[in-house]
Structures are given as structure tokens and as C-alpha cells.
Design an enzyme around this catalytic site. Sequence first.
Site, mmCIF file in Angstrom:
data_model
loop_
_atom_site.group_PDB
_atom_site.id
_atom_site.type_symbol
_atom_site.label_atom_id
_atom_site.label_comp_id
_atom_site.label_asym_id
_atom_site.label_seq_id
_atom_site.Cartn_x
_atom_site.Cartn_y
_atom_site.Cartn_z
ATOM 1 N N LYS A 117 0.823 -1.220 0.000
ATOM 2 C CA LYS A 117 0.000 0.000 0.000
ATOM 3 C C LYS A 117 0.851 1.261 0.000
ATOM 4 O O LYS A 117 0.447 2.280 -0.550
ATOM 5 C CB LYS A 117 -0.982 -0.008 1.177
ATOM 6 C CG LYS A 117 -2.117 -1.002 0.974
ATOM 7 C CD LYS A 117 -3.400 -0.545 1.643
ATOM 8 C CE LYS A 117 -4.550 -1.471 1.286
ATOM 9 N NZ LYS A 117 -5.738 -1.280 2.116
ATOM 10 N N LYS A 199 -3.795 -10.907 -7.039
ATOM 11 C CA LYS A 199 -5.046 -11.098 -6.296
ATOM 12 C C LYS A 199 -6.184 -10.274 -6.912
ATOM 13 O O LYS A 199 -5.948 -9.146 -7.346
ATOM 14 C CB LYS A 199 -4.785 -10.624 -4.852
ATOM 15 C CG LYS A 199 -5.886 -10.881 -3.879
ATOM 16 C CD LYS A 199 -5.572 -10.245 -2.527
ATOM 17 C CE LYS A 199 -5.862 -8.763 -2.518
ATOM 18 N NZ LYS A 199 -6.030 -8.168 -1.189
ATOM 19 N N LYS A 202 -10.865 -5.109 -5.267
ATOM 20 C CA LYS A 202 -11.872 -4.115 -5.643
ATOM 21 C C LYS A 202 -11.243 -2.771 -5.987
ATOM 22 O O LYS A 202 -11.889 -1.916 -6.576
ATOM 23 C CB LYS A 202 -12.935 -3.972 -4.538
ATOM 24 C CG LYS A 202 -12.419 -3.650 -3.163
ATOM 25 C CD LYS A 202 -13.498 -3.823 -2.087
ATOM 26 C CE LYS A 202 -12.896 -3.749 -0.690
ATOM 27 N NZ LYS A 202 -13.338 -4.712 0.256
#
Length: 335
Positions: A117, A199, A202
Site C-alpha cells: 500500500k 489477487k 476491488k
Amino acid sequence: MDTTQKRKKLFSAIQPSGMPTLGNYLGALKNWSKMCNEFDSAFAVADLHAITVRQEPAKLRRQTLEMYALLLAVGLDPKENIIFVQSQVPQHSQLSWILNCYTQFGEMSRMTQFKDKSATHADNINVGLFAYPALMAADILLYQADFVPVGVDQKQHLELTRDVATRFNGLYGNTFTVPEPYIGKQGAKIMSLQEPERKMSKSDANVKSYVSILDTPDVIMKKFKSAVTDSQACVSYGEGKDGVNNLMGIYSCCTGLDYETIQRDFEGKGYGDFKVAVAESVIAELAPVQEKYAQLMADKAYLNQCANDGAKQASAIAQRTLTKAMKKVGFYQGK
Ligand code: TYM
């Protein structure tokens, strides 16, 4: 005899950072709804976690209610389970501060999600993003959870939670149940339909890479038809076949068929037929969830009532653990 004493406890949570994907559903939500009645279960919409990346306030508020409705739509029952919004239960923030002080900088620095992130949100590497796993540990430990059903990507955070709980218990005596992750045999890591080595997420910029729980049948069919596979044209599980492996995993989760049966059923058939079958199984799996979701979203007063009740119930349990932890570390009790 008080039989409730004997029930093991389950806790899990999901961020309201957009409509969940088929990955969230098969990796987590579906297991929650299968397991919730066997355990004393609590589930949260983790909005405190969501602000570790910048959110638009009105959108976050809307997505939080939508996620709450979706938890009910997948089959969680607010009469049987505690279902709440994390920011409505202040004990999460309170215990998280305490746990921050029992987690080492080095441990946090090793978290792969933080590294990922920080790379994708390089302009906003805030302290909350770094300390996120301590908040997650607080979520779990407040409810003295025995099991935490999650997808594979949360395993490292669960290990940290166990380490922090064990450390705290070692210093002060038994305070927290040391939780175990529950990771399903299948569906625990659903991959992107376009880049099957990554992966399904969303937050992926390419909408063709994921199926959203609320995608219409047409859209689901299109996304599966354009899923990346390989040039072997053989429906079988194996190395170097990430795309097909992923489709087999999804199909197996939605139909209950094992890989051998799937392989046999599609012998001599091309990927085209297989992709249509996978899409149909996903459409059938999601149809009842979508229907229930639409009904629930038409009654916001009911959802608000459930969320407020859930927060009260959660808060009562959470306060017991928080009080215990506060005493252990030596906070002034006012007497
Ligand atoms: P979140 O919101 O990213 O995802 C919710 C759940 O979905 C699982 N998941 C997947 N499973 C299979 N395949 C995928 N492609 C996939 N993508 C996501 C996640 O593993 C997760 O179980 N930090 C957590 C939320 C959280 C939490 C907690 C979880 C906050 N506090 C306490 C457990 C216990 C998160 O961001 O999940």
C-alpha cells in the site's frame, strides 16, 4: 448449565472501500455465513481501517451502509450475530492505542500489505497505514475470538495479532484469547481475471479484472468470457496455468464439485464452454444475495436500527476486555 459458555467465538471484518468482489465473497463472506451459527459471532464493517487511504466522506458513509446491508444479504442474521460498524464502537480505537505500545516497529515494518500500500499510495504513507495491524489486532482481541475467517492476504496480520496477544498475556497474565485464522481450502485467494498472478481486488483500476458482487448477469458473463487463460485448451489444474486454476477454484466454490470431477466433465471441451459454465455458476451463486441486498437497501431505517443495536451489543462485550487490559497496564481506575 450455561451452554453459551461453551461456544467458541468468531470475529471478522471487511473494509467498506467499495462493493466487495467475488474474491471477498468466496474468500471471506461465504465462510462467515456458513460458520456464523456454529459460533458466537461478531462481524464489523471496518471503516476505521478504510481511512488509512484517502476517502471521500459522503462516499465512505454510503459505502459503509451498503456494506452493512451486504453482510445481511449474504446471510448473517442481526438477531443471532453481532453485526456492527467499527467506528460506532470506540473501544476499538482505545485498545488499538494500547496494542500499538506492545508492537515493535520492526514487526510492523515487515507487513507486506504496508509495503504494497505504501507503493500504491506513495503520496499518503500515513502513520495509520503503518499501525493498521494493531487496530486489526484490537478488533479481534476485544471479542476474545477463537477463530477469524479471512482470505490468505490477511494471514500475516493474524500472525502478528497472535504474537501481540501472546506477548501481552506473557507480561500481565491471561488477558486475550490467542486467535486462529480460519482460511478455507478453496477460494482463499481468488485471482484477477486479467492478470491471474495477482489477487482479485476491488481497488484494481481495470474493472474487467474483478467481478463485483452486484454485477449483473450480462456483465459477469462478459468478464468471464474475457478472462485470461493459456494456450493449452485443456481444463486441468497445474503449474503455469494460473488463469485456468483460478477459474477452476471459482467454479469449485460455486458448485461444490472437486477438481477431478470438473476435469472429467470438461474433457475434450474448450475454454469457451468452461468459461460460460463458470460464469453461470457465479451468476446463480450471487442471484439470491443480490435480491436480498436490493430488498434491504429499500429499508434504510431497518438497517440503521440493526447497526445501532449491533454497536450497542459490540460495545458491551468490547468494554469488558478493554477494562481488563486497562487495569493490567496500570491505568488509574478512579478509586
Ligand atoms: P478486506 O476488506 O480487504 O477484505 C475482506 C476479506 O476478504 C478477503 N479477500 C479475499 N479472499 C480471497 N480472494 C481475494 N482475492 C480476496 N480479497 C480479499 C480478505 O482476506 C478478508 O478476509 N484488514 C481487513 C479487514 C479487517 C479484519 C479485521 C479482518 C479489519 N479488522 C479483523 C479480520 C479481523 C481487510 O482489509 O480486509
